[in-house]
Structures are given as structure tokens and as C-alpha cells.
Design a protein around this motif. Structure first.
Motif, PDB file in Angstrom:
ATOM      1  N   UNK A 333       0.841  -1.195   0.000  1.00 13.64           N
ATOM      2  CA  UNK A 333       0.000   0.000   0.000  1.00 13.64           C
ATOM      3  C   UNK A 333       0.874   1.242   0.000  1.00 13.64           C
ATOM      4  N   UNK A 334       0.296   2.319  -0.537  1.00 11.59           N
ATOM      5  CA  UNK A 334       0.987   3.609  -0.611  1.00 11.59           C
ATOM      6  C   UNK A 334       0.414   4.526   0.456  1.00 11.59           C
ATOM      7  N   UNK A 335       1.305   5.267   1.121  1.00 10.82           N
ATOM      8  CA  UNK A 335       0.853   6.099   2.229  1.00 10.82           C
ATOM      9  C   UNK A 335      -0.073   7.214   1.773  1.00 10.82           C
ATOM     10  N   UNK A 336       0.065   7.660   0.529  1.00  6.98           N
ATOM     11  CA  UNK A 336      -0.815   8.701  -0.004  1.00  6.98           C
ATOM     12  C   UNK A 336      -1.533   8.170  -1.236  1.00  6.98           C
ATOM     13  N   UNK A 337      -2.513   7.300  -1.044  1.00  4.12           N
ATOM     14  CA  UNK A 337      -3.151   6.650  -2.200  1.00  4.12           C
ATOM     15  C   UNK A 337      -3.905   7.604  -3.089  1.00  4.12           C
ATOM     16  N   UNK A 338      -4.242   8.793  -2.599  1.00  3.02           N
ATOM     17  CA  UNK A 338      -4.978   9.738  -3.440  1.00  3.02           C
ATOM     18  C   UNK A 338      -4.104  10.329  -4.544  1.00  3.02           C
ATOM     19  N   UNK A 339      -2.769  10.211  -4.429  1.00  4.45           N
ATOM     20  CA  UNK A 339      -1.869  10.688  -5.485  1.00  4.45           C
ATOM     21  C   UNK A 339      -1.698   9.550  -6.483  1.00  4.45           C
ATOM     22  N   UNK A 340      -2.200   9.775  -7.693  1.00  2.00           N
ATOM     23  CA  UNK A 340      -2.191   8.704  -8.687  1.00  2.00           C
ATOM     24  C   UNK A 340      -0.868   8.599  -9.423  1.00  2.00           C
ATOM     25  N   UNK A 341      -0.064   9.669  -9.450  1.00  2.00           N
ATOM     26  CA  UNK A 341       1.185   9.660 -10.211  1.00  2.00           C
ATOM     27  C   UNK A 341       2.362   9.936  -9.289  1.00  2.00           C
ATOM     28  N   UNK A 389      12.166   2.626 -10.377  1.00  2.00           N
ATOM     29  CA  UNK A 389      11.019   1.939 -10.976  1.00  2.00           C
ATOM     30  C   UNK A 389      11.293   0.447 -11.045  1.00  2.00           C
ATOM     31  N   UNK A 390      10.234  -0.320 -10.898  1.00  2.00           N
ATOM     32  CA  UNK A 390      10.383  -1.770 -10.961  1.00  2.00           C
ATOM     33  C   UNK A 390       9.193  -2.472 -10.356  1.00  2.00           C
ATOM     34  N   UNK A 391       9.300  -3.771 -10.287  1.00  2.51           N
ATOM     35  CA  UNK A 391       8.245  -4.621  -9.743  1.00  2.51           C
ATOM     36  C   UNK A 391       8.627  -4.997  -8.310  1.00  2.51           C
ATOM     37  N   UNK A 408       3.770  -5.231  -7.326  1.00  2.00           N
ATOM     38  CA  UNK A 408       3.300  -3.845  -7.327  1.00  2.00           C
ATOM     39  C   UNK A 408       4.272  -3.042  -8.178  1.00  2.00           C
ATOM     40  N   UNK A 409       3.802  -2.591  -9.321  1.00  2.00           N
ATOM     41  CA  UNK A 409       4.658  -1.877 -10.258  1.00  2.00           C
ATOM     42  C   UNK A 409       4.792  -0.421  -9.838  1.00  2.00           C
TER      43      UNK A 409
END
Length: 669
Positions: A333-341, A389-391, A408-409
Motif C-alpha cells: 500500500x501507498x501512504x498517499x493513495x490519493x496521489x495517482x502519479x 522503478x520496478x516490480x 506492485x509496479x
């Protein structure tokens, strides 16, 4: 009720065609020695002629009676005889008449004896109209027991009524019925004396429990405080299986994937248990006689329960299997999921989560493209770069096992960089072929717009990633570069040079064209030279004829091959005289007083200073041999040369003007 036959009435001298008797009483009266009997009785007589009811005049009670045909009357022991019928009740000995003269003929015998059993005869008289009614007595030596009426089915927790009945009732000898069941119950006792039945009854209403199954219930007959008799029944309480439990027969702890065996147990059941039910059934379960076997128990198997069934089913309390399992549902999971990029240079925080684990102690590991990165639940990037960047995968493990998350890419967005121009099939390509120039870039998101520049730094009309040149021309030779843009920025590549060279066909065509052009020039020059010489010869001859007595002659001579200038190796082949820079001319001078001769030309070199006014022009014209090429060794014939000489001897007259514009001509090829 008894209706006697007309023959008896005729025997007694009665007319039965017009009179009708009806008498009602119990068929049999039960009692025991020392008690009493109560005989309820009702009667009715109707005179059909006048439709009038007459009153009773006389009542007699016989014991062990018979009919005497002589006297046409009954004989026996008379227990009661009343003719006055003035008061009620009327008692004679042991018998009391509680009836009246209208419709009641009730009798009581107290005390009653065992030998009183048999038939009693009740004789009623209306003037000339007489009636005899038979009453049966059943007197036992001892009190007889009551009988208990039980419902055909008794169900636990449902209201049920038990009836204790004693076929005896006499107000002069009261009895009481008592139950042995000590429960919160409702008991009602009643005495019934009708013209149909005489009995004492007690009803017991209660709610039996399953524990009452098999218990004995007793009903006692009491006279005062003395127990006269009793009866007992065994309760058959229908109930569902009781105290049902589910027993785990495996050793603990149970791990995910183990095989588990459970048994269903119960304490009591009426009727017997015929089947079992389980709260968990799947393709891996097997049931045999109350035993459940679960193959490969799942991690989320929380509890299981069984039911034992007869007519009803009773469920046991659920039993937890407490299955131990590795971490489940591991995700990144990402700490700021609202940021899509995610853009290069940003701070990025990733963390690993799981929905559950038993036991709860979990260790986390991170991998990027299959290689270990670090240990811990969190993964931080203070300033993320495209190389990050990576998997990514997160692995969570406990004492039971480990679980790997899905890939998770991580995509880092950045402007184009490292642009270069790639030329296929190579930097040097023959004309007429195809060359593909590709703008190779490193960008995320991919480049959407390309701009191509030629060697003059001018933008080209093509805007795609690949620039195709077909067919190639020599004019395509030059340096090329590209510029790429995405929504984050742009970048430009260094120039790459494309060289286009001539094809063998073009080289052959151009060589043939040049050779043909040179050959044409040579032919034109030779013909021009010939024309010029011819014209000049014509002019000289004309001047000679006019001004002198000059002589002309032609010398045809074979030209010999020249000797090499040195001893070095020479190229093989025929000598090409057109390749030599030579000028052939000669000046012959003659004394003005002498007459020229043919042989004087050989000794002219020894004469004194020549007279510049007397000249001889000597020209050499050589034919070009068609097959004369360098480095070829064919058999070469000797070239024939034509030497033309014109000797002009000027006399004393005026000499013609010398033509200074042409002294000699040299043709080379």
C-alpha cells in the motif's frame, strides 16, 4: 335405558299399545366391600291416548328376583318398598330412594357387600301400569385401582394432561385421588354421577422436561387418609437429543491444511438418534456415524457444530478449531493513495499490510525484481528516481509459513532523457535501399510528439518516432537529430550521420557516360583537326601553285614500337600512342639558289643557317587503335602512320603571310 317388550306388559294385563316407558341409568355400578353404591336413574311414562304423563305410585327394589308365571309377578328379596312416596329421600334398611314421583328414580345402597353383585330389579307402578328395570352391580372384595389415561405422545416442554379415573362414586363414601409427581402442576379432581357413568376423576396438567422421560407417575385412591388403591404409569417423553456436543479428536494446535476429525456426542434421545447434521460440509468432508473428517482444513475455518436428530434435531454449541495459518492477503500500500502519479524527485512511502496471521508475530521482507531490498514493514524513497522503478513484492512470514504479495509496479514519471538516433541497417547505406531512423528515448510517460531535424538544422515534416527514407538518394547523406516531448518536458538527441554511397550500377553508368563523353570529344577533335589540316593543306597548295614551284609528297611508313625508357618493369599490353604527349614537326630549309632534291632533306642539318623564309611543314596523323587498353596483352599489330610533308620553296617573289595562329596540333586521348 331399557324398553321392555310388549309381551311382558300383556302378561301383567297392561295395554302397551297406548303406554310408553323410558328409564335411564348406568349399565353397571362398581364398588367394593364396605363402600356404597349410587345408582342415578331417570324415568318417563307417556299415555298416548290422552297425551298425559301420570305420576309414580309405588317403587320396589328386588335382589336376586325371578318372575312367577302363576302369580304373574316378580318374587325375590325386597330391599326397598315404598307405596306412600310422600317424602324424599326415603330410606328402608340399606337402600335410600332419592327419586320423586315425576322423573327421578335414583337409589343409594350403603353399605354394599360383595355378595350384592348381580342383578337388581327396580319395580315402578302406575296404577295398573307396571315396569321392571334391571340394574347390574359389580362389587369387589377390595378396592380396585384407578386407571390412568396418558396421551398417545408426550413431548418435552409441551403441556400434557394425565387423567386418573376411578369407576366409583358415592356421596356416602367420599374418596380422593392424589398424584405422586411433584412438579408445578395443575390438578383438578371431580366426581361424576350421570345416568350414563359413575366415576371419580383427577386431571394432572404439567410441562414435562426431557429429564422426565422414564419416570413413574402414580395415582392413589384415598378415603380420608387411608390409601385404598393406586396405579402407576411410566412416562414416555418424546424429546430431541439432549446435551449434544462436538468433540475434536485431533491434537492441537491445528495448522492450515491439516486433516481434522470431529465426533458428535449426546446424552439422551427419545426416540433414538437416526442421523447427524454438520454445520460445515464441502467436497473434502466425510461423514460416518456421527464422525466428520475434514481434509485440508482451511485457514478461515472458525468453528464447527453438529446436530443429532431423531424426530427433531438438536445442535451442539459451536467449537472453534483455532487454525494456525501464515499471513493472509499480503498487499503493498501507498501512504498517499490519493496521489495517482509519482514524479521523479518526490517522497514516496510504501508499507506492507496483511489481513490476518495466526500467530500474530510477523516479519516483513521487500524484493525488487526478485532481489532482496530490505527488511521491515515500511519502504521509503526520500527522492525517488527513474532507476527506482520496478516490480516490488512484500513477503510476510510467521512460524507457520510465508506469504508473498502480488507484484506492485512502481512507475516513476519523468521528462524525456538520453535521446539518440538509431539508423537501421547502418550508418552507411547504398542508394536505392531503405534506411529507418529511430528516435530512441527514455521517458515515462512515453514521448507523444517527435520533431526531426536534417543536417541544415531545419525541422522536417515527419513527426513520428521512426523516420523511413525510401528509396535512398545520395542527397540524403547528412546528419540527423530528433527532439522528443511528453507532458513533463522535452529533450534533444545528438546528431547522427547517414552516408549514402553510389550503387555499382550508378558507378558503371557514370563511368560509361564519362568515357563516352571523352570519346566523343576525341572524335570531334580528330575530325576537326583533319578538317583543319585539310583546309590548311588546300590553302598551302593554292599558295604554292600561285607563288612557287613547291613540291608535295606523301611518305607511308610503318611505325615501330618505342623502346622503354628504363629497365624497370613495364605494364603489359599494347602501346597507346594517344596517351603520349608528342608533337611531330620538322622545318627544312633550302638555299634560295639551289633546286631542291629528294635526298637533300637528309643532309639539311649540316647546311648553314637556314633561311627562315623557306620552311617545310611536317605533320603526323595517327589512327587510334580501338582495342588499345592498358594492362592487356593481346597480340597487337603495328600501327600504320601516314606522314605528310609539304616542301615549299619560295622564289624571289613576295612570300605569303605566315599563319601564326596555328603552328601545330597535338591530339591526346
Amino acid at each position: 335405558m331399557n324398553i321392555h317388550c310388549p309381551w311382558l306388559l300383556l302378561t301383567l294385563g297392561q295395554v302397551a299399545l297406548f303406554d310408553s316407558w323410558t328409564v335411564h341409568h348406568p349399565q353397571t355400578i362398581f364398588a367394593w366391600e364396605g363402600a356404597c353404591v349410587w345408582i342415578p336413574c331417570q324415568y318417563k311414562r307417556l299415555n298416548r291416548q290422552v297425551n298425559q304423563v301420570h305420576k309414580l305410585e309405588k317403587v320396589l327394589l328386588y335382589q336376586n328376583y325371578t318372575f312367577d308365571n302363576n302369580s304373574k309377578d316378580f318374587k325375590g328379596i325386597v330391599l326397598y318398598n315404598d307405596t306412600k312416596m310422600e317424602s324424599s329421600p326415603s330410606k328402608h334398611g340399606r337402600v335410600t330412594f332419592h327419586g320423586d314421583r315425576k322423573d327421578n328414580c335414583t337409589l343409594e345402597i350403603h353399605p354394599i357387600h360383595a355378595n350384592d353383585s348381580g342383578q337388581l330389579g327396580l319395580r315402578m307402578v302406575w296404577g295398573e301400569d307396571k315396569w321392571m328395570e334391571h340394574v347390574s352391580l359389580n362389587i369387589s372384595a377390595t378396592p380396585f385401582p384407578p386407571y390412568i389415561m396418558v396421551p398417545t405422545e408426550i413431548q418435552a416442554s409441551q403441556s400434557v394432561t394425565l387423567t386418573c379415573r376411578l369407576n366409583f362414586a358415592c356421596f356416602g363414601y367420599p374418596v380422593h385421588l392424589e398424584w405422586s409427581l411433584k412438579k408445578p402442576e395443575t390438578t383438578t379432581t371431580s366426581t361424576t354421577t350421570t345416568v350414563k357413568n359413575v366415576y371419580t376423576e383427577s386431571n394432572l396438567t404439567f410441562h414435562p422436561e426431557w429429564m422426565d422421560h422414564g419416570k413413574n407417575v402414580t395415582c392413589q385412591v384415598l378415603h380420608s387418609t387411608q390409601v385404598l388403591s393406586e396405579n402407576t404409569v411410566r412416562l414416555d417423553v418424546k424429546h430431541a437429543p439432549k446435551l449434544v456436543t462436538t468433540v475434536i479428536e485431533n491434537d492441537t494446535p491445528i495448522r492450515e491444511g491439516d486433516s481434522v476429525t470431529l465426533a458428535c456426542r449426546y446424552n439422551s434421545s427419545n426416540p433414538k438418534v437416526t442421523s447427524y447434521l454438520w454445520s460445515h460440509l464441502d467436497s473434502g468432508s466425510q461423514i460416518t456415524s456421527g464422525v466428520l473428517r475434514i481434509e485440508k482444513v482451511p485457514w478461515d475455518f472458525k468453528s464447527v457444530s453438529c446436530a443429532a436428530c431423531n424426530h427433531w434435531c438438536s445442535w451442539a454449541s459451536p467449537v472453534s478449531l483455532n487454525v494456525h495459518y501464515a499471513p493472509r492477503d499480503v498487499k503493498i500500500r501507498k501512504s498517499n493513495p490519493w496521489i495517482s502519479e509519482i514524479h521523479a524527485g518526490q517522497y514516496v512511502h510504501l508499507w506492507c499490510s496483511s489481513s490476518g496471521s495466526h500467530p500474530a508475530e510477523v516479519r516483513y521482507l521487500w524484493k525488487k525484481n526478485g532481489r532482496f531490498v530490505q527488511e521491515g514493514r515500511d519502504l521509503n524513497f526520500s527522492s525517488i528516481s527513474p532507476e527506482d522503478s520496478g516490480s516490488y513484492k512484500c513477503m510476510a512470514n510467521n512460524s507457520i509459513g510465508e506469504t508473498l504479495s502480488e507484484s506492485w509496479d512502481l512507475r516513476v514519471l519523468y521528462a524525456p532523457r538520453r535521446l539518440r538516433v538509431s539508423i537501421s541497417p547502418g550508418d552507411s547505406v547504398m542508394e536505392g535501399k531503405m534506411a529507418t531512423l529511430s528516435c530512441v528515448s527514455d521517458a515515462n510517460p512515453p514521448i507523444l510528439n517527435y520533431v526531426w531535424y536534417d543536417s541544415s538544422n531545419r525541422p522536417m515534416s515527419f513527426s513520428g518516432q521512426k523516420l523511413t527514407l525510401e528509396p535512398l538518394k545520395v542527397q540524403h547523406t547528412g546528419s540527423y537529430r530528433c527532439l522528443g516531448r511528453n507532458r513533463l518536458g522535452e529533450s534533444e538527441s545528438p546528431p547522427s550521420t547517414l552516408t549514402v554511397y553510389y550503387s555499382p550500377e550508378t558507378i558503371g553508368k557514370r563511368a560509361a557516360l564519362g568515357l563516352g563523353f571523352c570519346l566523343a570529344i576525341c572524335i570531334l577533335a580528330i575530325w576537326g583537326m583533319k578538317l583543319h589540316k585539310k583546309w590548311k593543306g588546300n590553302q598551302s597548295q593554292q599558295g604554292f601553285q600561285e607563288n612557287s614551284s613547291g613540291q608535295s609528297f606523301f611518305v607511308r611508313n610503318k611505325k615501330t614500337r618505342r623502346n622503354p625508357l628504363s629497365e624497370d618493369p613495364q605494364p603489359q599490353g599494347c602501346h597507346n600512342p594517344m596517351m603520349d604527349d608528342n608533337v611531330s614537326y620538322a622545318i627544312l630549309r633550302f638555299p634560295e639558289t639551289d633546286t631542291p632534291r629528294a635526298g637533300d632533306a637528309r643532309t639539311s642539318a649540316t647546311l648553314g643557317p637556314p633561311n627562315i623564309d623557306d620552311t617545310v611543314t611536317y605533320s603526323v596523323i595517327q589512327k587510334r587503335h580501338v582495342d588499345d587498353y592498358e594492362n592487356v596483352t593481346p597480340s597487337c599489330p603495328e600501327d600504320d602512320s601516314i606522314h605528310y610533308s609539304e616542301l615549299v620553296q619560295f622564289g624571289a617573289g613576295k612570300r605569303p603571310e605566315a599563319k601564326e595562329e596555328v603552328e601545330y596540333v597535338t591530339l591526346k586521348h
